[in-house]
Design an enzyme around this catalytic site. Structure first.
Site, short mmCIF file in Angstrom:
data_model
loop_
_atom_site.label_atom_id
_atom_site.label_comp_id
_atom_site.label_asym_id
_atom_site.label_seq_id
_atom_site.Cartn_x
_atom_site.Cartn_y
_atom_site.Cartn_z
N GLU A 104 1.65 -0.45 -5.00
CA GLU A 104 0.71 0.62 -5.33
C GLU A 104 1.60 1.85 -5.52
O GLU A 104 2.08 2.43 -4.53
CB GLU A 104 -0.29 0.85 -4.19
CG GLU A 104 -1.31 1.92 -4.55
CD GLU A 104 -2.25 2.26 -3.40
OE1 GLU A 104 -3.42 2.58 -3.68
OE2 GLU A 104 -1.82 2.21 -2.23
N ASP A 135 0.83 -1.19 0.00
CA ASP A 135 0.00 0.00 0.00
C ASP A 135 0.88 1.26 0.00
O ASP A 135 1.86 1.34 0.75
CB ASP A 135 -0.89 -0.02 1.25
CG ASP A 135 -1.78 1.20 1.36
OD1 ASP A 135 -2.69 1.34 0.53
OD2 ASP A 135 -1.56 2.00 2.28
#
Length: 702
Positions: free
Chosen positions: A379, A343
């Site tokens: 990401e 993330d």
């Protein structure tokens, strides 16, 4: 209680069959107390006398699995200088292998005395924080073997650990919404039949439900609020004694592997649940605030925030890097997971301020013998300046391709000037990844993810509808590149419903026929909607859960057909880039060809035309589309793909050089047909309705 010196490493609490070794890092601590709790909550404090290289440690020969514990750290409390040691705050072990209990939001959780600068809050926080748990490390993996699916054969399914199974009546009620629910044959057989090869689980690291959400009667459903990087979240485990969530998670992985499905974890190492200035003291802040977090250079009460969550982990500190690397290796070696999605990975790459493609974090992962063999997905953005880094991660990494998502959405809603970029995205985004010596699998292609509209909502709403989140609709992205097909929200208009169904098929067909690695959002194949909520991070309810009782069976069958088509034909999942030149020297056709609807070749003016929204693509199966287990070349069928993203029907003609072959329709998003179909008669024009996709196959000689 008898206390031995023990060992500094490994960090955490480790039971060896006789007793437990405890060790924890703090460079700033002056004294560390290990706190043991019995089943009634009675606390016993033990000073750890041994310190080796800033690691405080001790061995307790009588402590067994199931023991609840925490730490208290004595040291300087000077928030203006970055130090926040307060022994009145019970701290979760950063290396805890299991965590038991919830946060009970109380003023005692905050380390500062209200209204007094550099004055510690004297109230004990122990009654309000969860406990770390000593875990039994022994588990029978039987004959567990990782599927080790090649990247180019991978189909990812992004799912929530609870929301995927909580409403599935084929699973016993007590197992729904848990790791055991994921492990149940109703789950694994469904994924296998759908053609999924890897399930990407939203965060399972133990996380905290935010204070603000608790006050609103909501929960942090998504789980991007970690406090324990080694501990599987206990709310996803069936009822059992403290620490049993570890075994439950392992059983889930074992079941997935038995079904040939890899397990990829969405991990949040960029920030923690302690937030920024004014946040609670739960673990890292009280252990060694300035070591674990990036603090503002001229105001050490303020936290540098590249994540939008209040703080950013300090990747410049060796102990922080060690924490993350130890966590990653633990999940691979002990929990048998097959990969990670990081993330806000750009935040991990920031050495000073800018995102550094060659940061220490990437260097140590690249040389790590354990992590080299698993799937690594970034990401590739954060909220800081220069944080959007799609295409800029190093070799060995794949990325969520945000440009694929945006371009594909724009193309099918009819946005001008998207045709040329759409061609790049459909063929694996070589403009982003080829120059860095990466393969097409560097691109994780997706149209929807947990963050944003579901596919059904993407074609049903122009605007977000997030009032249920309690933020007056301010949260969530306002620029969704969505199109409601003529009516906002649910409708009974048959023409709009038909168009929406066709658009869903268009998106899914594009996704599963594109080069790169496709990722399907859980429930998209069933027509799952969220009522237009594009940010249901706090909706632990029917808004977010997969509704198995209400599903689009036709769409599900269509997606299953698509994954089967992709799996059968390596031309849709090439290991190498298209070259656009003749495959056999001066003979034969190029590996790929681009054509106008008339069947003539595209030229530069065609690509630049703002109004162009249709094209034909020839995919030559005579080339090296794949290899077998021995490395021998595999020859595939050839395909002609027709795209019409315009608002009007068009007639397409096969290119003259291809017209002499026998072609068969194998996919048509207008009718929902996928599989063997009618043969195309010679010299017959192909009718493509508005916003539709068709695929024709020319069988190779066998």
């Amino acid at each position: 209680m008898e206390l031995w010196p023990g060992k500094a490493f490994p960090l955490g609490a480790h039971f060896d069959g006789s007793g437990t070794n405890f060790s924890i890092v703090s460079e700033i601590a002056e004294r560390v107390e290990l706190c043991l709790f019995d089943t009634e909550g009675v606390e016993k404090r033990i000073i750890l006398p041994e310190v080796t290289g800033n690691v405080w440690h001790g061995y307790l020969p009588d402590v067994k699995p199931g023991q609840l514990y925490g730490y208290r750290v004595h040291g300087p409390f000077q928030p203006t200088g970055g130090a926040r040691c307060n022994p009145n705050k019970l701290l979760v072990d950063p290396y805890a292998l299991a965590i038991d209990g919830r946060i009970d939001w109380n003023p005692a959780l905050y380390d500062e005395h209200p209204g007094q600068v550099d004055a510690p809050n004297p109230v004990d926080s122990a009654p309000y924080v969860p406990r770390s748990v000593v875990v039994n490390p022994f588990f029978n993996w039987d004959s567990d073997r990782a599927p080790n699916t090649a990247w180019h054969k991978t189909v990812i399914y992004e799912a929530h650990p609870k929301g995927f199974s909580i409403l599935n009546e084929k699973i016993p009620e007590k197992l729904r919404g848990t790791y055991a629910g994921l492990a149940h044959p109703a789950s694994t057989s469904y994924l296998k039949d759908l053609g999924v090869t890897a399930i990407e689980l939203m965060p399972v690291h133990h996380f905290v439900h935010d204070h603000r959400l608790a006050d609103l009667g909501l929960r942090n459903y998504w789980g991007y609020n970690s406090i324990g990087y080694f501990a599987p979240h206990d709310e996803y485990a069936p009822a059992g004694p403290p620490g049993s969530q570890v075994q439950s998670f392992k059983e889930m992985v074992r079941a997935m592997h038995a079904a040939g499905i890899e397990v990829i974890l969405d991990v949040v190492y960029n920030h923690t649940a302690e937030g920024g200035k004014g946040g609670p003291t739960l673990s890292f802040r009280g252990l060694d605030n300035e070591t674990y977090y990036r603090l503002a250079e001229h105001d050490k009460q303020r936290y540098v925030d590249f994540t939008g969550c209040g703080n950013t982990m300090n990747m410049r500190q060796p102990f922080v890097l060690q924490l993350i690397m130890d966590s990653l290796r633990y999940w691979v070696e002990e929990m048998h997971v097959d990969g990670f999605r990081f993330d806000l990975a750009s935040a991990l790459a920031r050495e000073l301020h800018d995102v550094d493609r060659l940061s220490v974090f990437f260097n140590i992962i690249q040389q790590d013998p354990v992590l080299q063999r698993v799937k690594l997905i970034a990401e590739p953005w954060d909220i800081g300046e220069g944080g959007y880094q799609v295409g800029n991660f190093p070799p060995g990494w794949s990325e969520w391709n945000g440009k694929y998502r945006d371009t594909t959405r724009d193309f099918w809603r009819g946005t001008d000037r998207t045709l040329a970029e759409f061609a790049y995205r459909f063929t694996g985004s070589s403009d982003l990844y080829e120059s860095s010596s990466r393969r097409p699998h560097a691109s994780i292609n997706f149209v929807t993810s947990h963050d944003g509209f579901t596919l059904r909502d993407l074609v049903s709403y122009n605007e977000k509808h997030n009032l249920a989140n309690g933020e007056d609709g301010r949260d969530g992205d306002a620029h969704n590149r969505s199109w409601n097909c003529g009516h906002e929200g649910e409708t009974r208009d048959s023409e709009i419903i038909s168009l929406r169904k066709r658009q869903q098929r268009n998106f899914l067909s594009t996704l599963l026929l594109s080069q790169g690695v496709p990722m399907i959002l859980a429930g998209d194949e069933l027509g799952r909607g969220q009522g237009g909520n594009n940010n249901p991070y706090c909706q632990d309810n029917e808004i977010s859960w997969v509704n198995w009782a209400k599903q689009d069976a036709e769409l599900h069958a269509f997606v299953s057909g698509l994954t089967a088509l992709r799996a059968e034909h390596p031309v849709f999942r090439r290991r190498r880039w298209f070259e656009g030149r003749s495959i056999r020297g001066n003979e034969g056709h190029p590996d790929i060809g681009w054509f106008r609807p008339s069947g003539t070749r595209m030229n530069e003016d065609d690509w630049r035309a703002s109004y162009a929204k249709a094209l034909g693509v020839f995919l030559n199966g005579d080339g090296i589309a794949s290899t077998d287990k021995r490395g021998a070349e595999v020859v595939d069928d050839s395909f002609y793909v027709i795209f019409n993203a315009g608002s009007e029907a068009l007639e397409f003609s096969l290119p003259e050089e291809l017209a002499g072959r026998a072609w068969q329709c194998v996919l048509n998003t207008e009718t929902g047909h996928v599989g063997s179909g009618q043969d195309l008669k010679p010299a017959t024009a192909i009718f493509a309705c508005s916003r539709s996709l068709q695929v024709y196959r020319c069988r190779r000689a066998r």
